[in-house]
Scaffold this active site. Structure first.
Site, PDB file in Angstrom:
ATOM      1  CE  LYS A 152     -80.562 -23.830  45.376  1.00 44.39           C
ATOM      2  NZ  LYS A 152     -80.585 -24.863  46.435  1.00 44.39           N
ATOM      3  CD  GLU A 153     -72.080 -22.055  42.152  1.00 42.78           C
ATOM      4  OE1 GLU A 153     -70.914 -21.610  42.033  1.00 42.78           O
ATOM      5  OE2 GLU A 153     -72.344 -23.267  42.009  1.00 42.78           O
TER       6      GLU A 153
END
Length: 362
Positions: free
Chosen positions: A153-154
């Protein structure tokens, strides 16, 4: 204001175990702050400011850099988007050093515009934190630095990919050789360099620090009253040390439940201890006027509103408008001098450098 300097020490004994209302299992605030550890030499203070006033808040020292080659390398890696899968995200994307060390978003934008799970804390003064991340899952800045690279998610990359990219670039190879005396770059050296750069990101010389060290004109009467109130009602029990926080984990919502749509569970997600649900690392309050939105869910944009919420659910205290204004005025004196950074020139890729994958479906 004669007794103001002794007030913090007087209230601490009674407040450190009661103001935040946590159970015995939760770590208590620590007055002495230990900087996050690193396997390499951290910046050392050139001259630690001497506080002439007694306070549980300590002035921030100006660091000197013991290993400039490693720090400069860490700065380049900090801004290099090639560490991400898409080639579009860097450490600075979520922790913008040109503003407040945050992105000032409710939660950060990750790979493929995915919404991050939690509000990004400021990187400034993170060296003073007892642990890293809101839930404290990383013991050191070095341990923290590798996490976002692999988080889907990063930056959504892998450590193996990062090492391959860097080893394909002769200029990076030369710089790692100079800094670490190695022929092949490893992820351990990458995160070490980033962590050493992060350790230099402190903000000394705030007006409050100047007042602590003897400049009586640095604060006005409203700000001094705000500091006195900050001590007397118990804020100081959790927000202390050089970072004015970051030294302990506390239950968020002691006298009332904090209502949020964010799914973060705090320390319970790390320790699997149900008693630590909604127990988070206390955020540092340095530059708090610049690091909005507030709390782990980034749901509050107003510093005045954040102060009122903390008063009610952490201290069982309803501030008057005057008291709120005094505390907010004091908090704004914690804004320090951010480092003056020269943007690095990043070395060019080669034909051997793996291409970014911004549109990959997996």
């Amino acid at each position: 204001m004669k007794n103001l300097h002794k007030l913090a020490l007087t209230v601490m004994a009674g407040l450190v175990f009661s103001a935040c209302g946590q159970k015995a299992e939760v770590e208590k605030p620590k007055v002495a702050v230990e900087p996050a550890a690193s396997t390499a030499s951290a910046p050392t203070p050139a001259a630690t400011p001497v506080a002439v006033k007694e306070s549980l808040i300590k002035p921030i020292p100006v660091p000197t850099v013991a290993e400039p080659a490693k720090v400069e390398l860490g700065k380049k890696l900090w801004f290099d988007t090639r560490l991400s899968k898409s080639g579009a995200l860097s450490c600075n994307s979520c922790h913008n050093l040109m503003t407040s060390g945050t992105d000032n978003l409710t939660s950060s934008i990750g790979h493929k515009w995915v919404e991050g799970p939690i509000n990004s804390p400021t990187v400034y003064n993170s060296v003073f934190n007892i642990k890293q991340f809101w839930d404290g899952r990383a013991d050191t800045l070095k341990a923290q630095a590798g996490g976002p690279i692999e988080n889907p998610k990063e930056m959504a990359s892998t450590h193996e990919h990062v090492v391959t990219v860097l080893n394909s670039i002769p200029q990076y190879q030369a710089e790692f050789k100079k800094a670490y005396n190695v022929d092949q770059i490893s992820i351990d050296q990458v995160v070490d360099a980033i962590a050493l750069f992060e350790e230099t990101l402190v903000t000394p010389n705030s007006r409050f620090d100047k007042w602590l060290t003897g400049d009586e004109q640095a604060l006005n009467e409203q700000e001094k009253k705000g500091y006195e109130l900050f001590n007397s009602v118990g804020c100081i029990a959790c927000h202390n040390g050089p970072g004015v926080g970051g030294t302990s984990f506390q239950k968020f919502g002691v006298y009332g439940k904090y209502l949020t749509k964010n799914g973060a569970t705090g320390r319970a997600g790390v320790t699997k201890n149900p008693d630590e649900m909604m127990v988070f690392k206390v955020p540092n309050l340095r530059n708090i006027d610049l690091t909005y939105p507030y709390f782990h869910d980034g749901a509050v944009n107003s510093l005045a509103e954040a102060v009122n919420i903390m008063g009610k659910i952490q201290l069982n205290k309803t501030f008057t408008a005057e008291e709120n204004a005094q505390i907010v005025a004091f908090l704004k004196t914690l804004t320090g001098e951010r480092p003056k950074l020269e943007m690095p020139l990043l070395p060019p890729s080669t034909e051997k450098t793996p291409l970014p994958q911004p549109y990959a479906k997996k």
